[in-house]
Each structure stands twice: as C-alpha cells, then as structure tokens.
Write a protein that holds these residues in place. Structure first.
Motif, PDB file in Angstrom:
ATOM      1  N   VAL A   1      -4.097 -31.668 -13.460  1.00 60.95           N
ATOM      2  CA  VAL A   1      -2.933 -32.609 -13.609  1.00 60.95           C
ATOM      3  C   VAL A   1      -2.928 -33.455 -14.806  1.00 60.95           C
ATOM      4  O   VAL A   1      -1.886 -34.006 -15.309  1.00 60.95           O
ATOM      5  CB  VAL A   1      -2.843 -33.546 -12.277  1.00 60.95           C
ATOM      6  N   GLY A   2      -3.828 -33.680 -15.367  1.00 57.68           N
ATOM      7  CA  GLY A   2      -4.111 -34.374 -16.809  1.00 57.68           C
ATOM      8  C   GLY A   2      -4.037 -35.801 -16.608  1.00 57.68           C
ATOM      9  O   GLY A   2      -3.035 -36.359 -16.616  1.00 57.68           O
ATOM     10  N   PRO A   3      -5.249 -36.533 -16.372  1.00 62.13           N
ATOM     11  CA  PRO A   3      -5.399 -37.811 -15.971  1.00 62.13           C
ATOM     12  C   PRO A   3      -4.866 -38.644 -17.174  1.00 62.13           C
ATOM     13  O   PRO A   3      -5.557 -38.353 -18.326  1.00 62.13           O
ATOM     14  CB  PRO A   3      -6.668 -38.318 -15.370  1.00 62.13           C
ATOM     15  N   GLN A   4      -4.051 -39.940 -17.088  1.00 62.76           N
ATOM     16  CA  GLN A   4      -3.675 -40.574 -18.212  1.00 62.76           C
ATOM     17  C   GLN A   4      -5.072 -41.542 -18.403  1.00 62.76           C
ATOM     18  O   GLN A   4      -5.655 -41.843 -17.582  1.00 62.76           O
ATOM     19  CB  GLN A   4      -2.369 -41.289 -17.779  1.00 62.76           C
ATOM     20  N   GLY A   5      -5.029 -42.068 -19.777  1.00 67.26           N
ATOM     21  CA  GLY A   5      -6.158 -42.980 -20.120  1.00 67.26           C
ATOM     22  C   GLY A   5      -5.814 -43.979 -19.286  1.00 67.26           C
ATOM     23  O   GLY A   5      -7.077 -44.804 -19.057  1.00 67.26           O
ATOM     24  N   SER A   6      -4.853 -44.742 -18.512  1.00 66.46           N
ATOM     25  CA  SER A   6      -4.869 -45.988 -17.884  1.00 66.46           C
ATOM     26  C   SER A   6      -5.195 -45.696 -16.675  1.00 66.46           C
ATOM     27  O   SER A   6      -5.315 -46.760 -15.727  1.00 66.46           O
ATOM     28  CB  SER A   6      -3.406 -46.359 -18.044  1.00 66.46           C
ATOM     29  N   ALA A   7      -5.408 -44.563 -16.018  1.00 66.26           N
ATOM     30  CA  ALA A   7      -6.088 -44.497 -14.745  1.00 66.26           C
ATOM     31  C   ALA A   7      -7.323 -44.789 -14.610  1.00 66.26           C
ATOM     32  O   ALA A   7      -8.344 -44.374 -15.317  1.00 66.26           O
ATOM     33  CB  ALA A   7      -5.796 -43.134 -14.493  1.00 66.26           C
ATOM     34  N   LYS A   8      -7.680 -45.713 -13.445  1.00 68.03           N
ATOM     35  CA  LYS A   8      -8.714 -46.530 -13.332  1.00 68.03           C
ATOM     36  C   LYS A   8      -9.495 -45.968 -11.819  1.00 68.03           C
ATOM     37  O   LYS A   8     -10.647 -45.865 -11.777  1.00 68.03           O
ATOM     38  CB  LYS A   8      -8.777 -47.739 -13.334  1.00 68.03           C
ATOM     39  N   TYR A   9      -8.620 -45.525 -10.908  1.00 72.72           N
ATOM     40  CA  TYR A   9      -9.040 -45.150  -9.763  1.00 72.72           C
ATOM     41  C   TYR A   9      -8.365 -44.118  -9.074  1.00 72.72           C
ATOM     42  O   TYR A   9      -7.227 -43.680  -9.514  1.00 72.72           O
ATOM     43  CB  TYR A   9      -8.773 -46.475  -8.619  1.00 72.72           C
ATOM     44  N   VAL A  10      -8.912 -43.262  -8.068  1.00 71.02           N
ATOM     45  CA  VAL A  10      -8.429 -42.504  -7.268  1.00 71.02           C
ATOM     46  C   VAL A  10      -8.075 -42.835  -5.665  1.00 71.02           C
ATOM     47  O   VAL A  10      -9.032 -43.140  -5.209  1.00 71.02           O
ATOM     48  CB  VAL A  10      -9.051 -40.851  -7.365  1.00 71.02           C
TER      49      VAL A  10
END
Lengths: 84, 314
Positions: B156-165
């Motif tokens: 899905v390609g995590p964006q750089g701004s993602a910090k949590y799941v």
C-alpha cells in the motif's frame, strides 16, 4: 427499610434525568467509571464463578439504568406494607 | 578469553542440515513449484482444514519450549466479542470466515480493500513458532502460518507522515454475543508504531498448526507481536489505518492503568492485581520465569531507546 426504598426510588428518578429511559445500567456505570465493570467482572469471575457474571450480572446490567433501582425500591415498599 | 552469547536464531554447526538432504529437498521444492505454477496450490476460495498451502517453517525463531497441544491452544481463548470466559471456541464458530475483506487505508499511497484470497497470493507465507504471553500470566507456543506485516505495508506504500498503525477488528451484531455489553467501545481497537510494525517479528497470522486460523484464535486473519502481551494482537482484522495520531485502544478506554498502549512484556513490572514474574505454561502445571520482551529483546529492544518516559510495560 422505608428510607432505603425512598433512596432507591430517588436514584431511579435521577437515572431517568441523567441517562434517559433507555440507557442500560451498564452504560450508565461505564460513563461514571469506565474501569468499574471490568474490575467487577474480573473479581466475580476469579473469586466467585464465571457463570455469575454471564448469567446474573450481565442480564441486570442490560436493563435500563432506572429500572433496577425502581424495582428494588418498589419491592422494599411492598415488603414493608406486607410486614405491617 | 572471548565469551560469546549466541543469539536465539543462531544455530550450531551440528544442527546444519546435511547437504544430501538439502539437495533432495530442492528436488521436492522444484516439483512443488511446478504444481504451484499450474495453480493447484493457490489459496482456495473456501475455509477448511485442507485449505492452507504447505509452507516452510522459518528456523530463525525458536521458542525453546514445546509446542502447545493444538487442542489446548484452540479451546482456551480470550475473545471478548464472543464472551468473557475462556470457553468461547464453540460460540466463535458462528463467525463467517468467507468472504473476508481487509481494508488498509489512511496515510498510504494506495489504499486498498484486499479480499483475503487475493492478499495471500501477493505475500510470502511461512510458518513461525512464536511464544505468546498473555497479560493474565499464562503462555503458549503456537506454530503460526502467516506473513510479515511489513510485506503488507509495502503493497500500500506508507507515506512518510504515518507514525502509527491502527488495527480494527470485526464487530458483528447477532454473531458475537459479547457485543451485548454495548457500553464497551466496540469495535476492538489496537495499535502500534510504524517502527514496531516494520520489525521483522510483526506477523500477520492466517493459520495455526498447518490449518487455516480458526475463529476462536482470531481467524481468518489476526496480528501478532510476540514481545507484547497477547491483548495487543487484534483478532479477525477488518481494517488497518496508517495515521499520525496514536490510536486510543479498546483497553486504554476501559482500564488505562492496567492495559496501556505499549504493553511490552516485563517480569519486573507487575500488573496492578498480580505478578508478571512467571507464567503458567498452557497444557501443563509448569510455571516458568517470564522474560523481558518475552525473550525477544535481541530483536526489539532497540525500538524503545529514547522512550523511557513512556509506560512501556503496561
């Protein structure tokens, strides 16, 4: 006994005012203290019996918050009248 | 004098597989690959004991304990949506396992709804023997079949701004009797940091004991991070959301003092109502000492440097 009955009926009236007619007792208690029911459940299941929670406590907690003190309050009043 | 402590995944020379056996196994694997190419090993459409393709056990993760008997692990379960007791395995059979869709969205380049069968065609399945330590001070060892969470995130390609799941599990009225406790904040929510998600131990589980994951263990798809207490592992996942906000978990909303966001296993930090120093091994009367990070410190301790102010152990 009369005083206890009146307190319970006052509690029922307060529950209607605060939680409405349909909010379950469990919901009202959860709003008051989110940890209360889980702690009670753990205590009952560990130290008494697991079925008491599922078959006794849960059916009570699912009733409207006002209903349980109302039934107990009227029950005490009736008991008092019968004793006389 | 050099004193060297071997890591858990290191094998002594004597345990190396003889060359002749390896070459023989390659012949078998070549044949299996040919069958797979013909489509007969593809993930089937319906759930059932014969549905999980045979996968190789990853020797890197060695539990150093006997595998828990399947009957024990599949009949002693915590799954609040099906009831607050351990005996929910029968009730859980009502959960429809197919069709099943897992949504992955939020801060990703390609949010997607994965039909489970489609997802499993895009990842590398393997078997791992993991210890599972419940916060209630019991434990088991299960051969899980699954794939690395990081493989799913790559799709899905995590964006750089993602910090949590943020993990969201199924909540199906009429199927899950535990939902009658309507005051609880359903659906069950769990979460971890993006760094924890990327760790090699973070595992998406779709099978156990060589079979599709039964519903009472979190089927058809659950999550497992073996260095954390078991309640962190969301069962029957329906949605994963990458976010820059720390998820408020189900248990944090109910008992934040007892079940926090991090919940890393630590024998020296007791639960408010019991010790975590030792654990009962499921299926036996044996109690064994609990280990820091459930014994997986060499893989994960580095994730928590600089986080000493956090409540890492509850």
């Amino acid at each position: 006994m009369r005083r206890a009955a009146l307190i319970l009926l006052a509690l029922a009236a307060g529950a209607i005012a605060w939680a409405g007619w349909s909010e379950p007792l469990g919901g009202a208690l959860f709003r008051l203290d989110p940890a209360l029911l889980n702690t009670a459940q753990a205590g009952i299941q560990r130290h008494l019996s697991p079925w008491i929670w599922d078959d006794v406590a849960l059916p009570v907690l699912e009733q409207p918050a006002w209903l349980v003190p109302a039934i107990l309050g009227f029950g005490l009043l009736v008991l008092r009248l019968l004793r006389r | 004098m050099l004193i060297r402590n071997p890591r858990g995944w290191e094998l002594p020379e004597r345990e190396a597989t003889p060359e002749a056996l390896v070459l023989g196994r390659r012949t078998v694997l070549k044949a299996a690959a040919g069958i797979a190419a013909a489509g007969s090993l593809a993930w089937p459409e319906a759930a059932g004991a014969a549905d999980l393709p045979a996968v190789m056990r990853n020797p890197r993760y060695r539990p150093e304990r006997d595998i828990t008997a399947e009957r024990e692990a599949t009949t002693y379960n915590n799954y609040y949506e099906f009831g607050s007791q351990k005996t929910i395995s029968q009730a859980a059979q009502r959960l429809p396992l197919r069709p099943w869709t897992l949504r992955v969205d939020g801060m990703v380049d390609q949010p997607r709804d994965f039909a489970l069968e489609d997802l499993l065609r895009q990842v590398q399945l393997e078997e791992r023997l993991y210890r599972l330590r419940c916060v209630e001070a019991w434990s088991m060892v299960v051969p899980w079949t699954g794939f690395m969470l990081s493989d799913l995130l790559k799709l899905v390609g995590p964006q750089g701004s993602a910090k949590y799941v943020r993990f969201e599990t199924a909540a199906i009225q009429g199927v899950m009797p535990g939902l009658r406790q309507s005051w609880y904040p359903w659906p069950y929510i769990e979460g971890c940091t993006i760094e924890e998600a990327a760790n090699e131990l973070s595992f998406m589980v779709v099978g156990a004991y060589g079979k599709p994951l039964p519903p009472q263990n979190g089927g058809p798809i659950r999550f497992h991070q073996p260095w954390k207490y078991g309640f962190k592992a969301g069962k029957s996942l329906v949605r994963m959301t990458l976010t820059d906000q720390r998820p408020k978990t189900f248990w944090e909303q109910i008992q934040p003092a007892e079940y926090g966001f991090w919940a890393n296993v630590n024998p020296e930090v007791p639960h408010p109502r019991w010790s975590q120093a030792s654990e009962r091994v499921l299926g036996s009367r044996e109690r064994v000492p609990t280990r820091l990070f459930n014994g997986y410190g060499e893989f994960v301790a580095n994730l928590y440097t600089g986080l000493q102010r956090e409540r890492l152990w509850t």
